[in-house]
Scaffold this motif. Structure first.
Motif, PDB file in Angstrom:
ATOM      1  N   LEU A   1       0.801  -1.232   0.000  1.00  0.00           N
ATOM      2  CA  LEU A   1       0.000   0.000   0.000  1.00  0.00           C
ATOM      3  C   LEU A   1       0.833   1.281   0.000  1.00  0.00           C
TER       4      LEU A   1
ATOM      5  N   ARG B   1       1.326   3.114   2.414  1.00  0.00           N
ATOM      6  CA  ARG B   1       0.492   4.061   3.146  1.00  0.00           C
ATOM      7  C   ARG B   1       1.314   5.085   3.945  1.00  0.00           C
TER       8      ARG B   1
ATOM      9  N   THR C   1       2.156   9.029   2.992  1.00  0.00           N
ATOM     10  CA  THR C   1       1.726  10.067   3.932  1.00  0.00           C
ATOM     11  C   THR C   1       2.856  11.087   4.119  1.00  0.00           C
TER      12      THR C   1
END
Ligand code: 1CP
Length: 365
Positions: A172, A174, A178
């Motif tokens: 991902l 993620r 970010t």
């Protein structure tokens, strides 16, 4: 300085000549992850030792590095030191292990920008922190006795940033994304710090005995062109330039070729051809004919057979190898044969051997 060891002269310098853009009798060949899990003899030597225990032991690391050179006697034109891209995060103060069948695992990843202060070493003493890596390179170079050149390597800044933030492999991205989109300034600071360590690490690998080096930007493909231009390209450029400058400071006047592998980001080829690299390594998502057209002789190309071809029959391996070498113009100039990514643990060593022999046959024609 002053600790440089005298090594035996090279008996096969094909890859160095090809990387310098010279005309060669046939294209050189080596394979990413040529040492490792698909070779039965690797498991014998690794036994129950932890991955980094093997890397840190010059006797074990040199034995594993040379295994494929012995296994495919005479058909590999380079050895690559048995180590991992995670050694830069380790040198920067992070704790990383390689878990069996899983891969890299950081016990305490960087989740917040503020954690750069608490979890990373400010002034990294590369010679001291990675002393073992240099010893393994020197030992391997001695043991190779000039049979083939020894390659050193490091991870690309963006790729290492991903691992340092995610704490291991990810699908991902993620946490790393970010950082990019929520904390771009902190991202640049982290990339900048990694880049400084990478330059010193690559240059010191050459002092220790590496004869060519490669930067693995394995997660380049997770960035779109605009983000690649902002978060990867400037740092890759700094590495090639900084590496050359640092070698001069260290008294190395020889031209040491440097390769970049922007996996998944073949759109970056045109830019990377002007970034101070001698070689750009390609994955299999680009047609060799197209790649040759794009670079117009500005840089040597390396690659790019889909590693999956090794799961095919001998006939298919021969056909795909012939097409690839023809696509790169026959390979007598500006070309180094490789796969588009690494070997996989399930591959049949005999099939890889067939590929290597076909490279010799087709490349010499
Ligand atoms: O023969 C060689 O190529 C030499 C050694 C080498 C190199 C160049 C290893 C040994 N790792 C690497 C580089 C490396 N490591 C990269 C860049 C190249 C690539 O894209 O494959 C990357 C991304 C890693 C990270 C890593 N280390 C992974 C991938 C995990 C993921 O996120 O998908 C894994 C599985 C490792 C462990 C590792 N490194 C090397 C080996 C032989 C292994 C397997 C260890 C074992 O279980 O025995």
């Amino acid at each position: 300085m002053g600790k440089m060891v005298e090594f035996k002269p090279l008996k096969n310098d094909l890859i160095l000549r090809a990387a310098r853009g010279e005309n060669v009798e046939r294209p050189p060949v080596w394979v990413m992850r040529q040492a490792g899990r698909y070779l039965p003899e690797y498991h014998v030597v690794k036994a129950n030792n932890d991955f980094f225990t093997c890397c840190r032991n010059p006797e074990i690391a040199s034995t594993i590095t040379i295994q494929p050179v012995n296994h495919y006697n005479g058909v590999l034109d380079a050895a690559i030191i048995f180590s991992d891209i995670m050694v830069i995060p380790q040198a920067m103060g992070m704790n990383v292990e390689i878990l069996d069948k899983i891969g890299p695992h950081f016990t305490d990843p960087l989740r917040e920008p503020s954690e750069m202060e608490t979890k990373l070493t400010k002034e990294v003493d590369v010679l001291k922190e990675l002393d073992w890596a240099f010893k393994s390179i020197t030992e391997t170079r001695i043991k190779l006795e000039g049979r083939v050149p020894l390659l050193g390597f490091c991870g690309g800044p963006w790729t290492l940033m991903v691992y340092m933030i995610e704490g291991g492999g990810t699908k991902l991205f993620r946490y790393a994304k970010t950082w990019l989109y929520e904390h771009p300034e902190a991202s640049h600071e982290l990339l900048d710090r990694i880049t400084g360590v990478a330059i010193e690490f690559l240059a010191q690998q050459v002092v220790a005995g590496a004869q060519m080096v490669q930067v693995f930007e394995s997660w380049a493909g997770e960035l779109g062109p605009a983000e690649f231009k902002e978060f990867s390209l400037p740092y890759l450029k700094r590495i090639s330039k900084g590496f050359k400058k640092r070698l001069v400071e260290l008294g190395i006047t020889e031209h040491i070729p440097i390769t970049v592998f922007p996996k998944g980001a073949m759109y970056s080829l045109d830019w990377l051809a002007d970034c101070g690299y001698d070689v750009v390594s390609l994955d299999w998502t680009i047609d060799p004919v197209e790649a040759v057209k794009i670079v117009r002789g500005r840089v040597v190309l390396q690659g790019n057979l889909d590693p999956g071809v090794i799961y095919g029959s001998k006939e298919i391996i021969s056909k795909k190898t012939e097409e690839m070498i023809a696509g790169f113009g026959g390979g007598k100039q500006g070309y180094i044969i490789n796969l588009g990514h690494g070997t996989q643990p399930f591959m049949d060593p005999a099939k890889l051997g067939w590929f290597l022999e076909e490279c010799q046959r087709v490349g010499s024609a």
